[in-house]
Design an enzyme around this catalytic site. Structure first.
Site, short mmCIF file in Angstrom:
data_model
loop_
_atom_site.label_atom_id
_atom_site.label_comp_id
_atom_site.label_asym_id
_atom_site.label_seq_id
_atom_site.Cartn_x
_atom_site.Cartn_y
_atom_site.Cartn_z
N ARG A 232 50.53 14.68 50.75
CA ARG A 232 50.06 16.06 50.71
C ARG A 232 49.66 16.43 49.29
O ARG A 232 50.32 16.05 48.33
CB ARG A 232 51.17 17.03 51.19
N GLU A 261 43.46 21.68 49.15
CA GLU A 261 42.75 20.73 49.98
C GLU A 261 41.40 21.32 50.39
O GLU A 261 41.34 22.39 51.00
CB GLU A 261 43.58 20.42 51.24
N HIS A 288 40.91 12.53 52.04
CA HIS A 288 41.95 12.62 53.06
C HIS A 288 41.66 11.67 54.22
O HIS A 288 41.52 12.07 55.38
CB HIS A 288 42.08 14.06 53.58
N GLY A 290 43.72 9.36 55.32
CA GLY A 290 44.95 8.79 55.85
C GLY A 290 44.91 8.51 57.34
O GLY A 290 45.36 7.46 57.79
#
Length: 535
Positions: A232, A261, A288, A290
């Site tokens: 995060r 973000e 991002h 992931g």
């Protein structure tokens, strides 16, 4: 019902919702202001990590019943505010674990071997000589894993496979799990920082973890440490990281998340991310990624859609704002959840006195289980009968508390007749009444005690509970009245207290029984009370 999807999920997930009968609006990249204008029209919203489900949005979303988070973290969702309103929050914590872990490992290799920098030097026709990209091996280095949950465990295992020594800091993980993974426990974060050649972070974003790696922590690190954050944004203080890299204390870093973000669903010309870490050649930043694999996208998209559909249907789901339970455990516990709710429904269908305390006693094998969800189910059943507002597993305890009802759980491992037993004790100002039930063969529900009368009864949708003077002839009269009114008896069981003058009958019938028939039953000489129980 209407569902809005504000961030990208698998098309199969959207199709699942539509096949389930829901109207789905897909609005990727919608702004918070635009969402505020239309959220009042929706029963559910599905998001990922960018859309903010905050108090402002929830105040506007008066029809919202379910918030679906495609992925793991829920730091963009105000859980207390959702719980207060009885809004169920579901996520898919296990669906993208492998994808997120593999990205973290990939980033670790990239910053040890300067892979992106070498590629871009060649692509941009710059100095492409290999001596410019001298790296280091992971072999025999120490990786410090912060957060040894699902993803952190996979990362530790994979990097141990690269012959790295693995240490970890996670105060919530047992020694047994550390031992099973072959990972050394660090009692403090500082202990980990002083030893690690590579630091990789896998914790949720909470008040305790924001800026957990800052200037002071970086000073404790080994010279030349490398840092990966694929969890995060904000867990690593970006100013401190910038300064650490400029000073040479940090050799390289890789971030899959930023603080704040950005909204990656915006058009390229509308993108709003700005970060000085982009200036540094030894920092890798990815948008991002992931959960960005075909497999993870499919898993999180379809899983969150199924959970939202189930929750909208009223089925029990493993919600974030409920007691912890994995989705696979829901099926195993469902018979007991159903039993607890059924027992809770009995009181206010049979009695009128105000209850001020509910005690739920779990006996036998249930005494060894986590039973909070069962207690919430009992409360839900109890409140459903008398409360006009929407009652679910999320808000049941809060509603009971606001009504002044205290909830007590107790457990007993000793049980003679049954392998499991749930007893609910209702306490009023003047009396205490109990109902008990059990589950046979993992799925057959039975009521075995009704306000002190012992029985073994299969609860069906419509049951007449009849209390009478213990004398001959009453059973025949009940059957005659029901038959004359075309009401079929599916099952009947009679019970009386030892040495008592009263008896109770549980009569399963095939349909609703109107007040006229109930009055006829009440007028039978010797009948004291007639109640229609609906399960």
């Amino acid at each position: 019902m209407k569902v809005i999807v504000t961030e990208r999920i698998a098309d199969d997930g959207i199709e699942h919702l539509r096949k389930d009968g829901h109207e789905v609006d897909v609005k990727y990249g919608i702004s918070h202001e635009e969402l505020l204008e239309i959220i009042e029209n929706y029963d559910s919203i599905i998001v990922r990590s960018v859309t903010r489900i905050n108090e402002e949005l929830l105040n506007k979303g008066t029809k919202l019943k379910v918030v679906g988070r495609a992925g793991n973290g829920v730091d963009n969702i105000d859980l207390p505010a959702c719980t207060k309103r009885g809004i169920i929050v579901v996520n898919t914590p296990e669906s993208n674990s492998m994808a997120a872990a593999e990205l973290a490992v990939g980033l670790a290799y990239a910053i040890f071997r300067n892979i992106p920098q070498a590629h871009w030097a060649g692509k941009e026709k710059k100095d492409f000589r290999r001596n410019r990209f001298l790296g280091n091996e992971l072999d025999q280095k120490t990786v410090g894993v912060i957060g040894l949950g699902r993803i952190g465990s996979i990362v530790a295992t994979k990097l141990k496979g690269s012959n790295m020594r693995a240490i970890a800091y996670d105060p919530y993980i047992t020694d047994e799990k550390f031992k099973k993974l072959g990972v050394e426990r660090c009692e403090t974060l500082e202990e980990l920082l002083k030893q690690a050649d590579l630091i990789t972070i896998h914790t949720p974003k909470t008040a305790e973890t924001i800026n957990m790696i800052n200037e002071e922590q970086i000073k404790l690190c080994k010279d030349g440490v490398r840092i990966v954050n694929a969890a995060r944004g904000g867990l690593v203080n970006e100013d401190a990281l910038y300064n650490g890299i400029k000073s040479g204390k940090v050799a390289a870093a890789a971030l899959d998340v930023l603080n704040p973000e950005p909204n990656y669903d915006k058009k390229p010309e509308e993108q709003d991310y700005e970060n000085k870490l982009f200036e540094l050649d030894n920092v890798i930043i990815t948008p991002h990624l992931g959960a960005s694999t075909d497999e993870a996208n499919y898993n999180v998209g379809t899983c969150v859609a199924e959970l939202v559909a189930d929750a909208l249907r009223g089925d029990m789901v493993a919600a974030v704002n409920m007691p912890p339970m994995k989705n696979k455990e829901v099926g195993e516990m469902k018979p007991y959840v159903d039993l607890a709710e059924l027992l809770g429904k009995i009181y206010y269908q049979a009695e009128k006195d105000t209850v001020n305390k509910i005690e739920i006693i779990y006996s036998g094998e249930l005494a060894e289980q986590e039973t909070k969800l069962l207690s919430l189910s009992a409360l839900k059943g109890f409140l459903d009968v008398v409360v006009k507002e929407k009652v679910n597993y999320v808000n049941a305890e809060l509603i009971a508390k606001n009504m002044g009802i205290s909830l007590v759980e107790s457990k007993s491992s000793t049980l003679e007749k049954y392998t499991n037993l749930i007893t609910i004790r209702f306490t009023t100002k003047t009396k205490t009444l109990e109902v008990s039930g059990t589950v046979f063969a993992k799925q057959e529900l039975r009521v075995v005690d009704f306000f002190g009368y012992k029985l073994d009864f299969d609860p069906t949708p419509y049951v007449l509970a009849i209390q009478n003077i213990d004398q001959p002839g009453i059973i025949g009269q009940i059957g005659t009245i029901l038959g004359a009114n075309d009401i079929n008896i599916a099952a009947m069981q009679w019970s009386r207290k030892q040495g008592g003058e009263k008896a109770v009958a549980f009569v399963s019938v095939n349909c609703e029984v109107d007040d006229k028939v109930i009055d006829m039953l009440k007028n039978i000489k010797g009948v004291l009370k007639v109640t229609l129980l609906k399960f």
